[in-house]
Design a protein around this motif. Structure first.
Motif, PDB file in Angstrom:
ATOM      1  N   ARG A  27       0.842  -1.198   0.000  1.00 12.35           N
ATOM      2  CA  ARG A  27       0.000   0.000   0.000  1.00 12.35           C
ATOM      3  C   ARG A  27       0.872   1.241   0.000  1.00 12.35           C
ATOM      4  NH1 ARG A  27      -2.336   1.134   6.088  1.00 12.35           N
ATOM      5  NH2 ARG A  27      -0.346   1.758   6.965  1.00 12.35           N
ATOM      6  N   MET A  28       0.248   2.365  -0.391  1.00 17.09           N
ATOM      7  CA  MET A  28       0.941   3.663  -0.326  1.00 17.09           C
ATOM      8  C   MET A  28       1.147   4.021   1.137  1.00 17.09           C
ATOM      9  SD  MET A  28       1.468   4.949  -3.409  1.00 17.09           S
ATOM     10  CE  MET A  28       1.814   6.646  -3.055  1.00 17.09           C
ATOM     11  N   LYS A  29       2.342   4.463   1.457  1.00 14.15           N
ATOM     12  CA  LYS A  29       2.629   4.882   2.826  1.00 14.15           C
ATOM     13  C   LYS A  29       1.879   6.177   3.098  1.00 14.15           C
ATOM     14  CE  LYS A  29       6.585   4.584   5.792  1.00 14.15           C
ATOM     15  NZ  LYS A  29       8.012   4.383   5.833  1.00 14.15           N
ATOM     16  N   PRO A  30       1.132   6.247   4.203  1.00  8.35           N
ATOM     17  CA  PRO A  30       0.354   7.454   4.497  1.00  8.35           C
ATOM     18  C   PRO A  30       1.236   8.695   4.621  1.00  8.35           C
ATOM     19  CG  PRO A  30      -0.280   5.656   5.964  1.00  8.35           C
ATOM     20  CD  PRO A  30       0.930   5.209   5.207  1.00  8.35           C
ATOM     21  N   LYS A  31       0.776   9.788   4.054  1.00  9.04           N
ATOM     22  CA  LYS A  31       1.404  11.105   4.148  1.00  9.04           C
ATOM     23  C   LYS A  31       2.805  11.176   3.539  1.00  9.04           C
ATOM     24  CE  LYS A  31      -1.232  12.088   8.280  1.00  9.04           C
ATOM     25  NZ  LYS A  31      -1.269  12.413   9.668  1.00  9.04           N
ATOM     26  N   VAL A  32       3.127  10.228   2.636  1.00  7.70           N
ATOM     27  CA  VAL A  32       4.414  10.238   1.945  1.00  7.70           C
ATOM     28  C   VAL A  32       4.150   9.951   0.469  1.00  7.70           C
ATOM     29  CG1 VAL A  32       6.710   9.210   1.804  1.00  7.70           C
ATOM     30  CG2 VAL A  32       5.588   9.369   4.016  1.00  7.70           C
ATOM     31  N   ASP A  33       4.679  10.768  -0.419  1.00 14.81           N
ATOM     32  CA  ASP A  33       4.465  10.567  -1.852  1.00 14.81           C
ATOM     33  C   ASP A  33       5.373   9.457  -2.391  1.00 14.81           C
ATOM     34  OD1 ASP A  33       2.556  12.553  -2.023  1.00 14.81           O
ATOM     35  OD2 ASP A  33       4.026  14.115  -2.498  1.00 14.81           O
ATOM     36  N   ASP A  34       4.824   8.627  -3.274  1.00 13.01           N
ATOM     37  CA  ASP A  34       5.575   7.604  -4.016  1.00 13.01           C
ATOM     38  C   ASP A  34       6.368   6.650  -3.129  1.00 13.01           C
ATOM     39  OD1 ASP A  34       4.619   8.675  -6.401  1.00 13.01           O
ATOM     40  OD2 ASP A  34       6.254  10.129  -6.484  1.00 13.01           O
ATOM     41  N   THR A  35       5.880   6.376  -1.930  1.00 14.73           N
ATOM     42  CA  THR A  35       6.549   5.429  -1.052  1.00 14.73           C
ATOM     43  C   THR A  35       5.535   4.364  -0.641  1.00 14.73           C
ATOM     44  OG1 THR A  35       7.963   7.190  -0.207  1.00 14.73           O
ATOM     45  CG2 THR A  35       7.874   5.176   1.075  1.00 14.73           C
ATOM     46  N   TYR A  36       5.973   3.118  -0.695  1.00 19.00           N
ATOM     47  CA  TYR A  36       5.100   2.006  -0.379  1.00 19.00           C
ATOM     48  C   TYR A  36       5.546   1.308   0.899  1.00 19.00           C
ATOM     49  CZ  TYR A  36       3.288   2.536  -5.090  1.00 19.00           C
ATOM     50  OH  TYR A  36       2.722   3.045  -6.224  1.00 19.00           O
ATOM     51  N   GLU A  37       4.603   0.626   1.524  1.00 22.24           N
ATOM     52  CA  GLU A  37       4.895  -0.223   2.661  1.00 22.24           C
ATOM     53  C   GLU A  37       4.003  -1.458   2.548  1.00 22.24           C
ATOM     54  OE1 GLU A  37       3.964   2.031   6.170  1.00 22.24           O
ATOM     55  OE2 GLU A  37       1.840   2.146   5.691  1.00 22.24           O
ATOM     56  N   TRP A  38       4.242  -2.432   3.392  1.00 22.21           N
ATOM     57  CA  TRP A  38       3.485  -3.674   3.346  1.00 22.21           C
ATOM     58  C   TRP A  38       2.693  -3.865   4.627  1.00 22.21           C
ATOM     59  CZ3 TRP A  38       3.154  -7.105  -0.677  1.00 22.21           C
ATOM     60  CH2 TRP A  38       3.989  -6.837  -1.758  1.00 22.21           C
ATOM     61  N   VAL A  39       1.451  -4.322   4.469  1.00 23.64           N
ATOM     62  CA  VAL A  39       0.637  -4.751   5.599  1.00 23.64           C
ATOM     63  C   VAL A  39       0.646  -6.277   5.535  1.00 23.64           C
ATOM     64  CG1 VAL A  39      -1.654  -4.719   6.652  1.00 23.64           C
ATOM     65  CG2 VAL A  39      -0.813  -2.699   5.424  1.00 23.64           C
ATOM     66  N   ILE A  40       1.093  -6.904   6.609  1.00 27.10           N
ATOM     67  CA  ILE A  40       1.206  -8.360   6.652  1.00 27.10           C
ATOM     68  C   ILE A  40       0.316  -8.872   7.774  1.00 27.10           C
ATOM     69  CG2 ILE A  40       2.775 -10.306   6.960  1.00 27.10           C
ATOM     70  CD1 ILE A  40       4.996  -8.342   5.906  1.00 27.10           C
ATOM     71  N   ILE A  41      -0.618  -9.758   7.423  1.00 23.86           N
ATOM     72  CA  ILE A  41      -1.555 -10.317   8.388  1.00 23.86           C
ATOM     73  C   ILE A  41      -1.307 -11.818   8.452  1.00 23.86           C
ATOM     74  CG2 ILE A  41      -3.973 -10.594   9.051  1.00 23.86           C
ATOM     75  CD1 ILE A  41      -3.388  -8.065   6.480  1.00 23.86           C
ATOM     76  N   GLY A  42      -0.901 -12.280   9.614  1.00 26.53           N
ATOM     77  CA  GLY A  42      -0.576 -13.689   9.795  1.00 26.53           C
ATOM     78  C   GLY A  42      -1.811 -14.550   9.926  1.00 26.53           C
ATOM     79  N   SER A  43      -1.618 -15.848   9.700  1.00 28.36           N
ATOM     80  CA  SER A  43      -2.730 -16.796   9.817  1.00 28.36           C
ATOM     81  C   SER A  43      -3.258 -16.872  11.242  1.00 28.36           C
ATOM     82  CB  SER A  43      -2.283 -18.179   9.347  1.00 28.36           C
ATOM     83  OG  SER A  43      -1.161 -18.611  10.099  1.00 28.36           O
ATOM     84  N   ASP A  44      -2.461 -16.425  12.213  1.00 27.23           N
ATOM     85  CA  ASP A  44      -2.902 -16.418  13.608  1.00 27.23           C
ATOM     86  C   ASP A  44      -3.493 -15.072  14.028  1.00 27.23           C
ATOM     87  OD1 ASP A  44      -0.644 -14.864  13.640  1.00 27.23           O
ATOM     88  OD2 ASP A  44       0.416 -16.039  15.151  1.00 27.23           O
ATOM     89  N   GLY A  45      -3.642 -14.144  13.059  1.00 21.35           N
ATOM     90  CA  GLY A  45      -4.258 -12.854  13.346  1.00 21.35           C
ATOM     91  C   GLY A  45      -3.281 -11.747  13.685  1.00 21.35           C
ATOM     92  N   ARG A  46      -2.007 -12.074  13.902  1.00 25.37           N
ATOM     93  CA  ARG A  46      -1.034 -11.019  14.183  1.00 25.37           C
ATOM     94  C   ARG A  46      -0.762 -10.234  12.905  1.00 25.37           C
ATOM     95  NH1 ARG A  46       4.037 -13.797  16.708  1.00 25.37           N
ATOM     96  NH2 ARG A  46       3.540 -15.310  15.103  1.00 25.37           N
TER      97      ARG A  46
END
Length: 122
Positions: A27-46
């Motif tokens: 996803r696009m990093k909030p409040k930063v132009d042209d920078t991405y980050e990752w959201v990782i959701i584990g099978s255990d909910g973490r």
């Protein structure tokens, strides 16, 4: 890993060498132009947000549109009902504990209700 076409917002099945499975979304990093980050959701909910770990292997994109799912020959129409939370939430929990959905419970209940009201109709 960005050598393959990874679109922001597209969820991916992923796994670590240890076997820990998760879903990763770029996803696009909030409040930063042209920078991405990752959201990782584990099978255990973490979950975690940040850079993609080097040892995380993206395996395949998660199908997200109905067009990618096989077409059903007959589709049951969707219905809308107002059910108080005090009734719905415990019913959902019990259904899940029994490996069912609330829809399964409602259909069975309506069939029983109809049979009791008019035994000849079934």
């Amino acid at each position: 890993m960005d050598a393959i076409d990874i679109k922001p917002g597209q969820p991916w099945y992923a796994a670590f060498p240890s076997g820990y499975r998760c879903i990763a979304v770029k996803r696009m990093k909030p409040k930063v132009d042209d920078t991405y980050e990752w959201v990782i959701i584990g099978s255990d909910g973490r979950s975690t947000i940040g850079d993609l770990p080097e040892d995380l292997e993206l395996q395949s994109a998660v199908p997200t549109s109905r067009s990618s799912a096989p077409a059903r020959a007959i589709q049951t129409p969707s219905r809308n009902f107002r059910i108080p939370d005090a009734v719905y939430q415990p019913a959902r929990d019990v259904a899940a504990a029994n490996g069912e959905t609330v829809t399964d419970v409602v259909v069975r209940s309506l069939i029983l209700y109809t049979e009791r009201a008019n035994p000849q109709s079934m």
